[in-house]
Each structure stands twice: as C-alpha cells, then as structure tokens.
Write a protein that holds these residues in place. Structure first.
Motif, short mmCIF file in Angstrom:
data_model
loop_
_atom_site.label_atom_id
_atom_site.label_comp_id
_atom_site.label_asym_id
_atom_site.label_seq_id
_atom_site.Cartn_x
_atom_site.Cartn_y
_atom_site.Cartn_z
N GLU A 5 0.84 -1.21 0.00
CA GLU A 5 0.00 0.00 0.00
C GLU A 5 0.87 1.26 0.00
O GLU A 5 0.59 2.22 -0.71
CB GLU A 5 -0.92 0.00 1.22
N HIS A 23 -9.78 10.77 -6.63
CA HIS A 23 -9.75 9.34 -6.98
C HIS A 23 -8.67 8.55 -6.25
O HIS A 23 -8.61 7.33 -6.44
CB HIS A 23 -9.51 9.18 -8.49
N GLU A 25 -7.93 7.47 -3.11
CA GLU A 25 -8.31 6.35 -2.23
C GLU A 25 -8.98 5.24 -3.04
O GLU A 25 -8.76 4.06 -2.81
CB GLU A 25 -9.24 6.85 -1.13
N GLU A 26 -9.81 5.68 -3.98
CA GLU A 26 -10.55 4.75 -4.83
C GLU A 26 -9.58 3.93 -5.70
O GLU A 26 -9.71 2.71 -5.83
CB GLU A 26 -11.44 5.65 -5.69
N MET A 27 -8.58 4.60 -6.26
CA MET A 27 -7.59 3.90 -7.09
C MET A 27 -6.78 2.92 -6.24
O MET A 27 -6.44 1.83 -6.69
CB MET A 27 -6.64 4.91 -7.75
N LEU A 28 -6.51 3.35 -5.02
CA LEU A 28 -5.74 2.48 -4.12
C LEU A 28 -6.51 1.18 -3.87
O LEU A 28 -5.92 0.09 -3.88
CB LEU A 28 -5.47 3.22 -2.81
N VAL A 29 -7.83 1.31 -3.66
CA VAL A 29 -8.67 0.11 -3.45
C VAL A 29 -8.59 -0.79 -4.67
O VAL A 29 -8.43 -2.02 -4.55
CB VAL A 29 -10.14 0.53 -3.16
N VAL A 30 -8.70 -0.19 -5.86
CA VAL A 30 -8.65 -0.98 -7.10
C VAL A 30 -7.30 -1.67 -7.22
O VAL A 30 -7.22 -2.86 -7.56
CB VAL A 30 -8.91 -0.06 -8.32
N LEU A 31 -6.23 -0.94 -6.95
CA LEU A 31 -4.87 -1.51 -7.08
C LEU A 31 -4.68 -2.64 -6.08
O LEU A 31 -4.14 -3.71 -6.43
CB LEU A 31 -3.82 -0.41 -6.84
N SER A 33 -7.03 -4.41 -4.67
CA SER A 33 -7.92 -5.54 -4.98
C SER A 33 -7.32 -6.42 -6.06
O SER A 33 -7.52 -7.65 -6.06
CB SER A 33 -9.28 -5.01 -5.48
N GLY A 34 -6.59 -5.81 -7.00
CA GLY A 34 -6.02 -6.60 -8.10
C GLY A 34 -4.63 -7.12 -7.80
O GLY A 34 -4.03 -7.80 -8.65
N THR A 42 3.90 -4.40 -9.83
CA THR A 42 4.62 -4.99 -10.97
C THR A 42 5.18 -3.88 -11.85
O THR A 42 4.78 -2.70 -11.73
CB THR A 42 3.68 -5.84 -11.82
N ARG A 44 4.54 -3.51 -14.89
CA ARG A 44 3.44 -3.01 -15.73
C ARG A 44 2.58 -2.01 -14.95
O ARG A 44 2.11 -1.02 -15.50
CB ARG A 44 2.60 -4.16 -16.25
N ASP A 48 2.12 1.75 -16.10
CA ASP A 48 0.74 2.21 -16.33
C ASP A 48 0.44 3.46 -15.50
O ASP A 48 -0.13 4.43 -16.00
CB ASP A 48 -0.23 1.09 -15.96
N LEU A 49 0.84 3.44 -14.21
CA LEU A 49 0.55 4.58 -13.34
C LEU A 49 1.38 5.79 -13.75
O LEU A 49 0.89 6.93 -13.74
CB LEU A 49 0.82 4.22 -11.88
N TYR B 25 -13.07 -1.38 -9.69
CA TYR B 25 -12.56 -2.75 -9.83
C TYR B 25 -13.55 -3.61 -10.62
O TYR B 25 -13.15 -4.45 -11.42
CB TYR B 25 -12.30 -3.34 -8.44
N TYR B 47 -8.57 5.09 -14.84
CA TYR B 47 -8.95 6.38 -14.26
C TYR B 47 -8.59 7.56 -15.17
O TYR B 47 -9.20 8.62 -15.07
CB TYR B 47 -8.36 6.53 -12.85
N LEU B 71 -13.29 3.67 0.39
CA LEU B 71 -14.27 4.31 -0.49
C LEU B 71 -14.46 3.49 -1.76
O LEU B 71 -13.49 3.07 -2.40
CB LEU B 71 -13.79 5.71 -0.87
N ARG B 73 -16.56 3.97 -5.29
CA ARG B 73 -17.38 4.93 -6.04
C ARG B 73 -17.93 4.24 -7.29
O ARG B 73 -17.17 3.65 -8.05
CB ARG B 73 -16.52 6.13 -6.42
#
Lengths: 307, 112
Positions: A5, A23, A25-31, A33-34, A42, A44, A48-49, B25, B47, B71, B73
């Motif tokens: 994290e 975005h 916190e939201e991106m962190l959750v997505v990252l 989660s994957g 990685t 990639r 990408d970021l 996600y 994003y 969060l 969204r």
C-alpha cells in the motif's frame, strides 16, 4: 499500512493533486484488490501509473480536462483587467514627473510627450465604472479605449512599440473589452476572486507605477517592478486556483510581450513587421488558447466545481 | 458529438457501464470478461479514461459506498454516453457487414 500500500501511495503521489484528492483512495482500493498476494507493484503497474500521471498532468496543463471554464477566466479579467491596464500609463507618468520636477508642467507638449494619456485615462474610467457596477457603460468605454490603441498605433508609431513589446497592452485591452461585453462579467469575477483581489491589484498597480516613475530605466527598479507585477497579479487572481492562474496570465500579457521583446533583441535582432506581429500577437494568443485562457469548446466536469 | 472511432478501452468501459453502474474494480473485471480475457485494463488507464469521459459528459458518479473503511465509487453511463456508444456500435456493425460481404465475394482457394 502494508509495504504494498505504501508503494502504491508513493506511485499515486505523481498524479495531479485534484485527481489524487478525488480518486486517490478509490484507485488504491482498485490496485490493492487486483494485487493478490504480491508485495510490490509490478513493472506493468509502475509503467501504467506513470503514463497515466503524465497524461493527466498534460491534460491539466492545456485545460483539456474541462477543469477550467474560460468564461470564468474572462469574468475575472472583466473585473481586474481595467485596473491592470492603468499600469500602462507608467511611461507617460514618468514624463509628467520629469516636467513637474522641472517646474514646467504647463509647457509640456502633451501631443509628443504623452499622446497616449487619453487612452490610459479611459481605462481608469473603465476601472471606476466596473467598481461602480456600471458594466454596460464600462464595456462601451473599454471599446473606445481599445480603438484608441489602434489610433495610437496608426498616428504615433514611435511613441510605443505597438506591434512589438507593447502588444500586450493592446491584447489585454481587447480581451478586457470583450470580457466586459460577453463574459459573465465583473459580478461573477468578484464571486470567484473576492473583493480583496481588487484591493491587492490596486496596491500592486500603485507600487508598479511608482517604481516605474521613480526608477525609470534603473535596472534594479525595473526588475523589482516586474516582480511586484507578477507577484501582485498572481496574489490578486489567486495562485492556488487554475482559473486564477490563467486570469493572471491574461493580465500579465504586457510583461510576457516585454520579455519576448528582450528575447527578440538578444536572439534575433531586428525582424520584419509581419514576423513581429506573429511573434507578439500570434504567440501569446496561441499560448492562451492552448492553456485554456480563452473560450473554446471544452466541457466543464459535470460533477466537479471549477477550482 | 464527434463520430470518430472510439479507442478500444473507451469502448469497453462504456460497454461495461451500459447495463448498470459499476465501481472501478468491477469495471476492470467486466472489461476483461467482455473482451474474452484479451484486454486487461489497469488502474492508471481506467482512471485516465474515466477522467476524460467524465469531462466529455459520457460518464458520471452514480453513488459512493464505504466498504471495510474504503471508499467505493460507482460510475454510470449518462444518456450522452449511451448515445455515443450506440453511434460506435452502428459504425462497427456497418464495417462488420461490409467485411462479411467482401469475404463472401472472395474467390475460394486463396489469392485472385
């Protein structure tokens, strides 16, 4: 907080601040989660970021994200432009000061020493009318003053370098007149930058004119004058907001064209008139369009207020 | 509204949001499923695309939820976004039909 994290947060810190706030916190959750069981992003993910951050920054530089509404920029210009334009009287006021010191003001040949006085006086009237709330009258007088620039360029080409370093005054005059006529106007401008902006810019103009009159052609005073103009205009428009920074860029066009003039003399020397017009009028207009300072077809984010 | 062809990630994200609002996600997983596992979007690309599509008015935030202190969204397709997707589908369908017609005219057995 896990090491993964922390690493992702470090990568997300490259993103534009507004995007991160919206975005991050939201991106962190997505990252996360994957990420599965990984402990490090990685290569990639990293690429990408990084690429996404570069693209988002680039979009903001040219206001392609819609986060800057040019109508708001022009509203601020309609409020502060007339006041900023009064600074253009500095050279003429220096002449007046010289004749006052010589005790011969009544003998001063105004038509040769200060022929542009009526134009700057008109911009002073526009500034008062704007503060008075008479927008329509201010717009009419602003167009007359802008036409005055054209007359001066035609009849007194030697008094100012209207096609060259002084092009910034003409451009700001034109944009201010257009802003007073077609933009949401000074009332909206005051909502965006507050009444304090008028006071800050008035003080800035007074100090800049004072430095120009007392320190005419003295390098330290001239440099200090530029610092005061840039700093004061940014402070008045609001350097923390994108609308404020672009409004300041519009109001500082005379400084920009003056700097271009210095660069031209140092690098190119004398150039043809057509090239001068392209350099001193074309380049600033293209820059303002690219940076979102002038109207164009870009949407504002529907879910985001202009910052 | 421009009718220029949409880039594949944009098309897939709009498609993922066509039936229902989804969170970030969820969009990534759905895009992978729609493309048969061929396209695996990453967060940065997603994003950046959402930033642009929101500015264009094609997508907007539907709602927010906090799940396990994080969060989440949800985004949804706007009417304008749905119309843009529809235009793209029609364009692709026309191209597909043309390609099918031409392939049927192709002489059997290889090069003419």
């Amino acid at each position: 907080m896990s090491g993964l994290e922390r690493r992702y947060r470090r990568l997300l810190s490259w993103f534009p601040r507004d995007h991160r706030e919206r975005h991050g916190e939201e991106m962190l959750v997505v990252l996360m989660s994957g990420a599965g069981e990984r402990e490090r992003p990685t290569a990639r993910d990293f690429a990408d970021l990084l690429w996404a951050a570069v693209r988002l920054h680039a979009r903001r530089v040219v206001a392609a994200d819609g986060g800057v509404d040019p109508r708001d920029v022009l509203a601020v210009v309609s409020l502060l432009g007339p006041l900023a334009l009064v600074t253009g009287a500095t050279t003429g006021l220096h002449e007046v000061a010289w004749w006052v010191r010589a005790g011969a003001l009544t003998q001063m040949p105004w038509s040769t020493q200060f022929p542009d006085a009526p134009v700057w006086l008109l911009w002073g009237v526009v500034a008062v009318l704007v503060l008075w709330g008479s927008r329509r009258a201010a717009a009419v007088v602003a167009w007359v003053a802008t036409a005055g620039f054209v007359l001066l360029a035609a009849f007194y080409p030697a008094q100012h370098w209207w096609l060259g370093v002084d092009a910034g005054w003409v451009l700001v005059g034109l944009l201010t007149a257009a802003a007073l006529t077609w933009s949401p106007g000074p009332v909206r401008g005051r909502e965006l930058v507050g009444g304090r902006a008028v006071v800050v810019l008035a003080v800035t103009v007074a100090v800049a004119v004072g430095l120009g009159v007392l320190g005419h052609r003295l390098l330290p005073a001239e440099l200090l004058r530029v610092v005061v103009l840039v700093g004061g205009t940014l402070a008045a428009c609001g350097s923390r907001s994108r609308v404020g920074r672009r409004s300041a860029l519009v109001l500082l066009l005379p400084v920009v064209t003056a700097a271009l003039g210095v660069a031209q003399w140092l690098v190119l020397g004398r150039i043809p008139v057509a090239a001068e017009v392209a350099l001193f009028y074309g380049l600033p207009v293209v820059a303002l369009l690219a940076l979102g300072g002038l109207p164009r077809r870009i949407r504002r984010r529907p879910d985001q207020p202009v910052t | 509204m421009t009718d220029a062809a949409l880039r594949e990630p944009t098309f897939l994200i709009l498609t993922a949001l066509a039936a229902r609002p989804q969170h970030g996600y969820g969009i990534l997983l759905d895009v992978e499923e729609i493309s048969g596992g061929r396209v695996k979007l990453r967060a940065g690309t997603l994003y950046t695309a959402l930033d642009r599509m929101t500015a264009d008015g094609w997508v907007r935030v539907d709602r927010e939820q906090v799940v396990d202190g994080r969060l989440r969204r949800y985004y949804r397709l706007t009417d304008e976004g749905a119309a843009r997707l529809e235009v793209e589908v029609r364009r692709m369908r026309a191209h597909t039909r043309a390609a099918e017609r031409r392939l049927r005219l192709r002489p059997a057995g290889g090069t003419a």
